[in-house]
Design an enzyme around this catalytic site. Structure first.
Site, mmCIF file in Angstrom:
data_model
loop_
_atom_site.group_PDB
_atom_site.id
_atom_site.type_symbol
_atom_site.label_atom_id
_atom_site.label_comp_id
_atom_site.label_asym_id
_atom_site.label_seq_id
_atom_site.Cartn_x
_atom_site.Cartn_y
_atom_site.Cartn_z
ATOM 1 C CG ASP A 489 9.785 -9.360 4.098
ATOM 2 O OD1 ASP A 489 8.713 -9.296 3.478
ATOM 3 O OD2 ASP A 489 9.948 -10.053 5.120
ATOM 4 C CD GLU A 542 5.955 -6.383 3.195
ATOM 5 O OE1 GLU A 542 4.926 -7.058 3.043
ATOM 6 O OE2 GLU A 542 6.941 -6.786 3.829
#
Length: 815
Positions: A489, A542
């Site tokens: 993330d 990401e």
């Protein structure tokens, strides 16, 4: 370091024996009485108490070692007193404890309690000293004899036994209402070896979870739990838990030198015990913290750590043996993103294992991606503000229950990807923030430590122990829970020093640039370590910028990820789809621009949870027009997405065109699939389409085999802006093509001519049409094979004439 296979038993540190040999003289314990530590046999885990106050739920082994506290009467029949035997008497008085040691032990800032407490030879015998707050008396039991120690006040008891060597002994501790018999924690050598300490200091302990935290084990022939914690700035550390009634005075830990690690073996403490660490900060104040390495936690909002061990018997051997047979970028890879707590609200891990694998298998997805399962205090963060990096959230069960779910998915042929959050952590004062009184896991520079977007703290990636904490955590999930991939993330927030910061709020790196070189080195090390230790695992970034080389190997200067989310494609294509068809011709390049950079990285095309919350609307609700047109756009877009180079990811609820935004409170609107509501099949038709997309996708290598090389794609017509048409060919490794045509206008176009390769002289067959009636479409199809005619078109020697359905994507293959 050679990788060790995961074991259900708690392994002993490799160098514990060496540590015992070198430490025996300093501690003053006879090595003849100190057998080596061995793993504790597997035992059934005890259920966790509901809170730190519920001490009655602690396991029997734990309760036997717990002293009484005046405000908490103990059962008087817990351990019956032993009968007195011949040779009874009192130990000779010992020399008074040095006042400085006495004060430091009571204040909780002693670095070496084992040098003061426990047993050691002295002139004339063996000195035994114990710290047992609230005890009425303490008696040493050894070799069939016993000797009562003298009460020195403040919970201290001491005496000199008339023996030549330190015997194997236990303590009988009498309280006002109870008497217990226990092993003395301070007669044991360190249960952590020099090799572990060396690797921790070097930041290279790839199995850190085996060295730090709480580890049930048998040490020197006695069952108990080893507690270890890294707190280099602490003046002292004590273990506190339900077994001490949350008073750590009698359980101080010892410092293991310059490593910053504190250790204590507590005999009689077993699985299910609740604990924390009572840390004396540099200024002398105290803070009580959950274990950063805890592998199990209480159910939030309770915050204690729980002693645990793994007992799950894995049955996914076939999956694990073959998951790495084909490189992921050359394999079918379609992902169903799930928030476990809300997919079916109220289900446990084991109940999810009964429903989720079959649902995902029926839809044909190859993988599930789980939004963060690491423990987090606030459910509204969806798991992205982690406090327990080594613990699956206890909201749905135990760590073994989570293993059961992963095992069930694997046995259904479904891979498991987990969202992993090394970019930041929350400021909760019982967790990682200023853990030992000073910045430890976070950067010492407040500007570098504070994350401006989320009110959290950023890790200090330049500190070896912190980097080790995170790298080992990545391998931990892969090895202990058989996770097949980590979606990392917020990578962009890690890579840039000026991320979300204004001028004056950040400082450049040593070369004057904005790149966070520590974060780069960390990500490279993490990826290299995960891939080396876990064949078949994939890491996914990401990363929302144009950082060069995210999926390039680390030995070529890249970050080393296997795949990267294509945030540009997601943003641009959704902008296009949100426009009314009459205006789409002015945004045609939003759909074609992705092919300019499609091969710069190995991409995943994500329609994730982030795109269906916070006012962004659900996917179908982003589409213009009436309800029929919205669903048709939705279906056509999915067809375009599945045919586009790159892997696919779809968030739960979008597979059946849920119209409302996702809420973690109630999850997907499953009632939309009820035939009594969905009489026309509007939502069930979209779900059927997703299943068919995945079925054709998995069966046609042209759609996935050459995702990352230009030879796998060719435009037929990428410039038909006036028609809102996009036509392209996909090729497999043998050159077999698939023709994909997306038509984003609400009209039927007859006799629409497209150039095709000469391949397919027997005709081109429609293999998928998102306008089919079974999906809720109007049923405009090309039922007969389309003959390739010798009519040049779009720079090709042959062409076909087809009918384009309204707002639809159609796939063709040579007959």
């Amino acid at each position: 370091m050679t990788a060790r296979k995961p074991s259900r038993k708690a392994p002993r540190s490799k160098s514990a024996a060496a540590a015992e040999a070198t430490t025996a003289e300093a501690v003053g314990v006879d090595t003849a009485q100190a057998p080596t530590a061995t793993p504790v046999p597997a035992a059934a885990p005890a259920p966790a108490p509901a809170s730190v106050e519920a001490e009655t739920a602690a396991p029997a082994a734990t309760k036997a070692a717990a002293p009484a506290k005046r405000s908490r009467p103990r059962r008087t029949d817990a351990v019956p007193p032993l009968p007195r035997q011949a040779g009874d008497g009192s130990a000779r008085p010992a020399a008074a404890l040095d006042p400085a040691d006495r004060g430091r032990l009571l204040a909780g800032d002693h670095h070496d309690p084992h040098a003061v407490l426990g047993a050691r030879p002295v002139p004339g015998g063996v000195l035994v000293r114990a710290l047992r707050p609230f005890a009425r008396s303490v008696t040493v039991l050894a070799d069939g004899a016993q000797a009562e120690l003298h009460d020195d006040g403040d919970g201290f008891f001491s005496g000199v036994l008339p023996v030549k060597e330190v015997p194997a002994y236990r303590l009988r501790v009498a309280y006002d209402d109870n008497t217990i018999e226990v092993d003395d924690p301070y007669r044991f050598l360190p249960a952590l070896g020099e090799l572990d300490l060396h690797l921790i200091g070097e930041g290279r302990h790839e199995e850190l979870w085996r060295a730090l935290g709480s580890e049930p084990m048998v040490h020197q022939g006695v069952a108990g739990t080893r507690f270890t914690v890294w707190a280099p700035n602490a003046r002292g550390v004590r273990v506190t838990g339900d077994f001490t009634y949350w008073d750590g005075t009698g359980t101080p830990m010892r410092s293991l030198g310059s490593s910053g690690v504190w250790e204590l073996f507590l005999p009689g403490i077993g699985e299910g015990a609740l604990y924390k660490f009572d840390i004396c900060r540099p200024d002398g104040s105290h803070t009580v913290r959950a274990d950063p390495m805890a592998r199990r936690t209480e159910v939030p909002p309770a915050t204690a750590s729980i002693v645990t061990a793994a007992h799950h018997e894995w049955r996914d051997q076939d999956w694990m043996a073959h998951r790495g047979d084909r490189p992921v970028h050359e394999a079918p890879f379609s992902v169903y993103e799930v928030h476990l707590a809300s997919w079916r609200p109220g289900l446990t891990y084991r109940q999810l294992a009964e429903q989720l694998p079959s649902y995902v298998k029926d839809l044909g997805f190859t993988h599930v991606e789980l939004m963060p399962v690491s423990e987090h205090p606030f459910g509204g963060s969806w798991g992205y503000q982690v406090t327990g990096f080594y613990a699956p959230t206890s909201r749905m069960g135990t760590p073994d229950d989570f293993r059961f779910l992963v095992d069930a998915l694997h046995r259904a042929g479904i891979g498991v990807i987990m969202d992993w959050v090394p970019a930041h952590f929350p400021r909760d004062d019982w967790a990682l923030a200023e853990f030992d009184g000073r910045p430890l896991y976070e950067h010492a520079d407040p500007q570098r430590a504070a994350h401006p977007d989320w009110g959290t703290l950023e890790f200090d990636y330049g500190r070896t122990e912190v980097r080790n904490f995170l790298v080992a955590n990545a391998t931990y999930w892969c090895e202990e829970f058989h996770i097949d991939g980590l979606r990392v993330d917020a990578v962009a927030s890690m890579l840039y020093l000026d991320y979300s910061r204004e001028d004056g709020q950040w400082s450049p790196n040593e070369f004057g640039g904005r790149e966070n070189l520590d974060a780069v080195a960390f990500l490279q090390e993490m990826n290299a370590t995960v891939y080396r230790r876990n064949p078949g695992v994939v890491t996914i970034a990401e990363e929302s910028t144009a950082w060069d080389g995210v999926t390039r190997p680390t030995d070529s200067g890249g970050l080393g990820f296997g795949l990267k989310w294509n945030m540009g494609w997601m943003h641009d294509s959704l902008v296009y789809m949100s426009k009314e068809p009459v205006h789409r011709k002015y945004h045609h390049n939003e759909m074609t621009f992705s092919m300019v950079y499609a091969y710069s990285e190995n991409y995943v095309l994500p329609i994730s949870h982030d795109e269906v919350v916070h006012g962004k609307q659900a996917l179908v609700a982003k589409m213009p027009g009436d309800w029929w047109q919205q669903r048709a756009n939705h279906r056509a877009y999915l067809g375009f997405m599945w045919a586009h180079p790159g892997k696919q990811l779809l968030f739960m609820g979008q597979e059946f065109a849920q119209g409302a935004e996702w809420s973690e409170g109630h999850g997907p609107d499953w009632w939309l699939l009820d035939p009594t509501y969905d009489a026309s099949g509007d939502h069930r038709g979209v779900r059927t389409l997703v299943g068919d997309l995945n079925a054709v996708y998995g069966a046609v290598p042209a759609l996935w085999q050459r995702d990352t090389v230009p030879e796998g794609f060719s435009w037929v017509d990428g410039g038909a802006a006036e028609d809102n048409v996009f036509a392209f060919l996909r090729y497999d490794a043998d050159g077999s093509p698939l023709l994909a045509v997306s038509h984003f206008s609400p009209v039927v176009r007859h006799d629409y001519r497209l150039g095709v390769p000469e391949t397919g002289t027997e005709g081109w067959v429609e293999v998928l049409n998102t306008d089919a009636e079974r999906y809720g479409g109007s049923g405009v199809t090309n039922e007969e094979p389309l003959k390739a005619e010798a009519v040049p078109a779009h720079g090709r020697p042959a062409s076909i004439s087809l009918t384009l359905p309204p707002l639809a994507t159609v796939w063709f293959r040579p007959a």
